[in-house]
Design a protein around this motif. Structure first.
Motif, PDB file in Angstrom:
ATOM      1  N   GLU A 113     -38.964  52.963 -70.496  1.00  0.00           N
ATOM      2  CA  GLU A 113     -40.133  52.723 -70.245  1.00  0.00           C
ATOM      3  C   GLU A 113     -41.295  54.114 -70.535  1.00  0.00           C
ATOM      4  N   GLU A 114     -40.598  55.250 -69.983  1.00  0.00           N
ATOM      5  CA  GLU A 114     -41.571  56.291 -69.791  1.00  0.00           C
ATOM      6  C   GLU A 114     -41.516  56.870 -71.246  1.00  0.00           C
ATOM      7  N   GLY A 115     -40.670  56.876 -71.860  1.00  0.00           N
ATOM      8  CA  GLY A 115     -40.692  57.463 -73.587  1.00  0.00           C
ATOM      9  C   GLY A 115     -41.521  56.302 -74.330  1.00  0.00           C
ATOM     10  N   MET A 116     -41.504  55.259 -74.113  1.00  0.00           N
ATOM     11  CA  MET A 116     -42.426  54.202 -74.669  1.00  0.00           C
ATOM     12  C   MET A 116     -43.821  54.387 -74.373  1.00  0.00           C
ATOM     13  N   LYS A 117     -44.360  54.971 -73.345  1.00  0.00           N
ATOM     14  CA  LYS A 117     -45.541  55.096 -72.901  1.00  0.00           C
ATOM     15  C   LYS A 117     -46.162  56.304 -73.502  1.00  0.00           C
ATOM     16  N   VAL A 118     -45.145  57.529 -73.678  1.00  0.00           N
ATOM     17  CA  VAL A 118     -45.533  58.650 -74.422  1.00  0.00           C
ATOM     18  C   VAL A 118     -45.557  58.394 -76.027  1.00  0.00           C
ATOM     19  N   PHE A 119     -45.012  57.768 -76.612  1.00  0.00           N
ATOM     20  CA  PHE A 119     -45.196  57.222 -77.980  1.00  0.00           C
ATOM     21  C   PHE A 119     -46.391  56.406 -77.954  1.00  0.00           C
ATOM     22  N   GLU A 120     -46.694  55.633 -77.080  1.00  0.00           N
ATOM     23  CA  GLU A 120     -47.993  54.852 -76.963  1.00  0.00           C
ATOM     24  C   GLU A 120     -49.276  55.874 -77.389  1.00  0.00           C
ATOM     25  N   GLU A 121     -49.195  56.857 -76.541  1.00  0.00           N
ATOM     26  CA  GLU A 121     -50.187  57.750 -76.259  1.00  0.00           C
ATOM     27  C   GLU A 121     -50.345  58.512 -77.878  1.00  0.00           C
ATOM     28  N   TYR A 122     -49.401  58.915 -78.368  1.00  0.00           N
ATOM     29  CA  TYR A 122     -49.397  59.895 -79.352  1.00  0.00           C
ATOM     30  C   TYR A 122     -49.037  59.209 -80.880  1.00  0.00           C
ATOM     31  N   LEU A 123     -48.214  58.433 -80.905  1.00  0.00           N
ATOM     32  CA  LEU A 123     -48.029  57.909 -82.154  1.00  0.00           C
ATOM     33  C   LEU A 123     -49.267  56.920 -82.922  1.00  0.00           C
ATOM     34  N   LEU A 124     -49.650  57.191 -84.120  1.00  0.00           N
ATOM     35  CA  LEU A 124     -50.717  56.442 -84.875  1.00  0.00           C
ATOM     36  C   LEU A 124     -50.309  55.075 -84.874  1.00  0.00           C
ATOM     37  N   ASP A 125     -49.063  54.782 -85.072  1.00  0.00           N
ATOM     38  CA  ASP A 125     -48.324  53.457 -85.432  1.00  0.00           C
ATOM     39  C   ASP A 125     -47.638  52.792 -84.065  1.00  0.00           C
ATOM     40  N   ALA A 126     -48.184  53.123 -82.925  1.00  0.00           N
ATOM     41  CA  ALA A 126     -47.686  52.624 -81.614  1.00  0.00           C
ATOM     42  C   ALA A 126     -47.962  51.196 -81.620  1.00  0.00           C
ATOM     43  N   ASP A 127     -47.420  50.448 -82.171  1.00  0.00           N
ATOM     44  CA  ASP A 127     -47.586  48.999 -82.250  1.00  0.00           C
ATOM     45  C   ASP A 127     -47.001  48.482 -80.850  1.00  0.00           C
ATOM     46  N   TYR A 128     -47.365  47.605 -80.169  1.00  0.00           N
ATOM     47  CA  TYR A 128     -47.002  46.826 -79.007  1.00  0.00           C
ATOM     48  C   TYR A 128     -45.469  46.478 -79.225  1.00  0.00           C
ATOM     49  N   SER A 129     -45.336  45.604 -80.207  1.00  0.00           N
ATOM     50  CA  SER A 129     -43.921  45.061 -80.242  1.00  0.00           C
ATOM     51  C   SER A 129     -43.127  45.914 -80.798  1.00  0.00           C
ATOM     52  N   VAL A 130     -43.327  46.607 -81.876  1.00  0.00           N
ATOM     53  CA  VAL A 130     -42.161  47.165 -82.529  1.00  0.00           C
ATOM     54  C   VAL A 130     -42.054  48.765 -81.649  1.00  0.00           C
ATOM     55  N   ASN A 131     -42.955  49.309 -81.008  1.00  0.00           N
ATOM     56  CA  ASN A 131     -42.619  50.406 -80.258  1.00  0.00           C
ATOM     57  C   ASN A 131     -41.790  49.959 -79.112  1.00  0.00           C
ATOM     58  N   ALA A 132     -42.134  48.882 -78.495  1.00  0.00           N
ATOM     59  CA  ALA A 132     -41.192  48.422 -77.101  1.00  0.00           C
ATOM     60  C   ALA A 132     -39.815  47.964 -77.954  1.00  0.00           C
ATOM     61  N   ALA A 192     -39.550  38.719 -81.308  1.00  0.00           N
ATOM     62  CA  ALA A 192     -38.925  38.699 -80.015  1.00  0.00           C
ATOM     63  C   ALA A 192     -39.902  38.959 -79.049  1.00  0.00           C
ATOM     64  N   ALA A 193     -40.834  39.814 -79.271  1.00  0.00           N
ATOM     65  CA  ALA A 193     -41.779  40.370 -78.239  1.00  0.00           C
ATOM     66  C   ALA A 193     -42.694  38.953 -77.888  1.00  0.00           C
ATOM     67  N   ALA A 194     -43.035  37.975 -78.987  1.00  0.00           N
ATOM     68  CA  ALA A 194     -43.931  36.806 -78.515  1.00  0.00           C
ATOM     69  C   ALA A 194     -43.267  35.913 -77.806  1.00  0.00           C
ATOM     70  N   HIS A 195     -41.816  35.759 -77.646  1.00  0.00           N
ATOM     71  CA  HIS A 195     -41.314  34.775 -76.995  1.00  0.00           C
ATOM     72  C   HIS A 195     -40.339  35.449 -75.633  1.00  0.00           C
ATOM     73  N   THR A 196     -40.627  36.700 -75.524  1.00  0.00           N
ATOM     74  CA  THR A 196     -39.855  37.547 -74.413  1.00  0.00           C
ATOM     75  C   THR A 196     -40.682  37.539 -73.484  1.00  0.00           C
ATOM     76  N   PRO A 197     -40.578  37.223 -72.024  1.00  0.00           N
ATOM     77  CA  PRO A 197     -41.502  37.697 -71.131  1.00  0.00           C
ATOM     78  C   PRO A 197     -41.363  39.169 -70.725  1.00  0.00           C
ATOM     79  N   ASN A 198     -42.152  40.024 -70.291  1.00  0.00           N
ATOM     80  CA  ASN A 198     -42.196  41.420 -70.005  1.00  0.00           C
ATOM     81  C   ASN A 198     -41.249  42.044 -70.928  1.00  0.00           C
ATOM     82  N   PHE A 199     -41.631  42.181 -72.228  1.00  0.00           N
ATOM     83  CA  PHE A 199     -41.024  42.408 -73.350  1.00  0.00           C
ATOM     84  C   PHE A 199     -41.164  44.081 -73.265  1.00  0.00           C
TER      85      PHE A 199
END
Length: 527
Positions: free
Chosen positions: A376-395, A300-307
């Protein structure tokens, strides 16, 4: 004529199931193994916190050790990919560059730059898809050029494609006996830097026990421990509780995220386990189904703009979230006044991991459940702290948990009190991660504000002084937010239908604005 190859490590920090590196070795007489520590590149794309940098450096140290054991070495250089690689290509007289293909926009842009450099310098480019079970482009092509936007549709598409490719053989010392890996004079710029040399200082994080050491060695040890020695995997996903003091799921997600463990190795190891079992669960309950969810979000992330954003994202509901920096900071720093929520956020900040149901709870609390703050704000916090903060899965998970896309039972809201109490009535998890509350009796540990004053005095914690009162009334906030979500979905009915599979993505059109109703359905509070 065999190539002089520069192999660029990015996510595939391993020697098992590394088809790109294996192909480079088989086509080359000389191979240089390189990792470019490009901080600007990493931090521009995502928030990378202390724990993630530590995990990465540990993974690089492990990779260096494993390469040394098979007669090779790893060059780690700091700087921009373009500048570093261009200089190395000339210095080492490179004729081929190899790297794994990735799908995230920042990696796609880098791949385009590398391709342009290779064309300019007359280099051959060797690439493979190795970070996912399938090449997302293949799934999109098989679905008529569109990403399947429901998990059910995704499973139908991959069932037609067939089983994922099996892992390639491990890389061994024999490979480097056939393909020479030169060793330059040791110099500072080729060493793996320390956290302090990178200017990184995580005060709280550095003091916590390292539960997830980075590297392929630890990844494979965890895989064998959880899959080969235990029988539970044959029946279903682990029946783990979200507030266990120790990780009781497989705990492999950080290793998938950094590519220390091949997802194909995991998938086909599970297949062998299932083949020996009489009964096992089917997706999405089975562990293989959890891996397929990862593939779903990657596709889904690979094909969706601004995922990873709301604006400009065609599958995401456009919601007027509250802008409340103070409330966001309280959630981020574990000062919400709800002990279970604060315990989860403390574990996240200290250890870089929380159970998936705990992620659901704090995400629901931040967005549609209580605070009505953007996912989006929560996603950014998870990006910073989660070891598995994967771009596609986290979003993808934040889109899901906020009911902005994919998830449509938006009246199902986690109670920040009852859900935790049901799984841990004694409050051991809270006592560990919110120690100021550790002396409260179990009957008050989830709602310390309800304890009489003499109980608070005996516990050594006065609510409102030593620990905050709840920042919202959950019952009132959840009822109000449910009405807002119902209104948003009514106004954007076609967008909501996209990820329910009720209309194809290319047919999305602006709908006529309906009359709004602020009368909400009953809230289903999960407990």
């Amino acid at each position: 004529m065999p190539h002089r190859t520069l192999h660029l490590f990015r996510k595939g920090l391993r020697l098992h199931d590394n088809p790109t590196l294996l192909g480079a070795l088989e086509s080359s007489s000389v191979v240089f193994l390189v990792y470019v520590l490009d901080r600007a590149f990493e931090e521009e794309a995502m928030r990378v916190g202390f724990l993630q940098w530590r995990f990465l450096l540990q993974s690089l140290l492990d990779l260096r050790g494993r390469l040394s054991a098979v007669g090779s070495r790893l060059y780690v250089l700091q700087g921009s990919h373009r500048a570093v690689l261009r200089e190395l290509v000339v210095r080492w007289r490179i004729t081929q560059i190899s790297f794994d293909l990735e799908t995230e926009p920042h990696h796609v842009a880098l791949q385009r730059e590398l391709g342009e450099m290779a064309q300019e310098l007359g280099l051959t480019v060797h690439t493979c898809v190795a970070h996912t079970l399938y090449d997302p482009r293949r799934i999109i092509d098989a679905n008529g050029g569109e990403a399947p936007l429901t998990y059910k549709k995704f499973l139908r598409v991959v069932s037609v494609i067939g089983e994922p490719d099996k892992p390639v053989r491990d890389i061994t010392a024999e490979d480097f006996q056939r393909c020479y890996s030169p060793e330059e004079v040791e110099c500072e710029q080729h060493c793996i830097p320390s956290l302090s040399e990178l200017g990184l200082d995580g005060s709280d994080e550095a003091q916590a026990e390292v539960l997830w050491p980075g590297g392929e060695t630890h990844a494979l040890q965890r895989l064998h421990k959880h899959l080969e020695s235990q029988g539970w995997v044959q029946n279903s996903k682990p029946q783990a509780v979200p507030n266990s003091l120790w990780p009781n799921t497989t705990g492999l997600s950080p290793y998938f995220s950094f590519g220390c463990l091949s997802v194909r190795t995991f998938y086909h190891t599970l297949s062998r386990v299932y083949a020996r079992a009489r009964n096992h669960a089917l997706p999405p309950v089975a562990l293989q189904g959890q891996v397929l969810w990862r593939e779903f979000f990657y596709t889904a992330a690979a094909h969706t703009p601004n995922f990873t954003r709301m604006e400009g994202n065609p599958i995401c509901l456009q919601i007027r979230w509250n802008h409340d920096p103070d409330a966001l900071q309280k959630w981020r720093t574990a000062q919400t006044g709800f002990p279970w929520i604060d315990a989860i956020m403390t574990q996240l900040r200290q250890e870089g991991w929380i159970h998936h149901l705990s992620r659901h709870a704090v995400a629901c609390f931040l967005t549609r459940g209580d605070l009505w703050i953007s996912w989006e704000e929560g996603m950014k916090v998870f990006e910073e702290y989660l070891l598995d903060a994967d771009y596609s899965v986290n979003a993808g998970n934040w889109l899901w948990l906020s009911a902005s896309a994919f998830f449509h039972q938006y009246n199902r809201i986690f109670c920040p009190v009852r859900f935790g109490r049901r799984t841990d009535p004694e409050g051991r998890y809270i006592r560990k991660y919110v120690p100021v509350l550790k002396n409260f009796p179990s009957r008050f540990i989830y709602e310390p504000w309800s304890a009489p004053e003499e109980v608070q005095l005996q516990a050594g914690c006065i609510i409102g002084e030593d620990y905050p009162f709840p920042m919202v009334c959950h019952a009132e906030a959840s009822e109000r937010n449910l009405a807002l979500m119902k209104e948003a979905r009514s106004c954007q009915e076609n967008t909501a239908k996209l990820t329910r599979g009720q209309i194809p993505p290319h047919s999305l059109q602006s709908s006529t604005k309906p009359e709004f109703s602020t009368r909400a359905r009953s809230v289903i509070t999960l407990y």
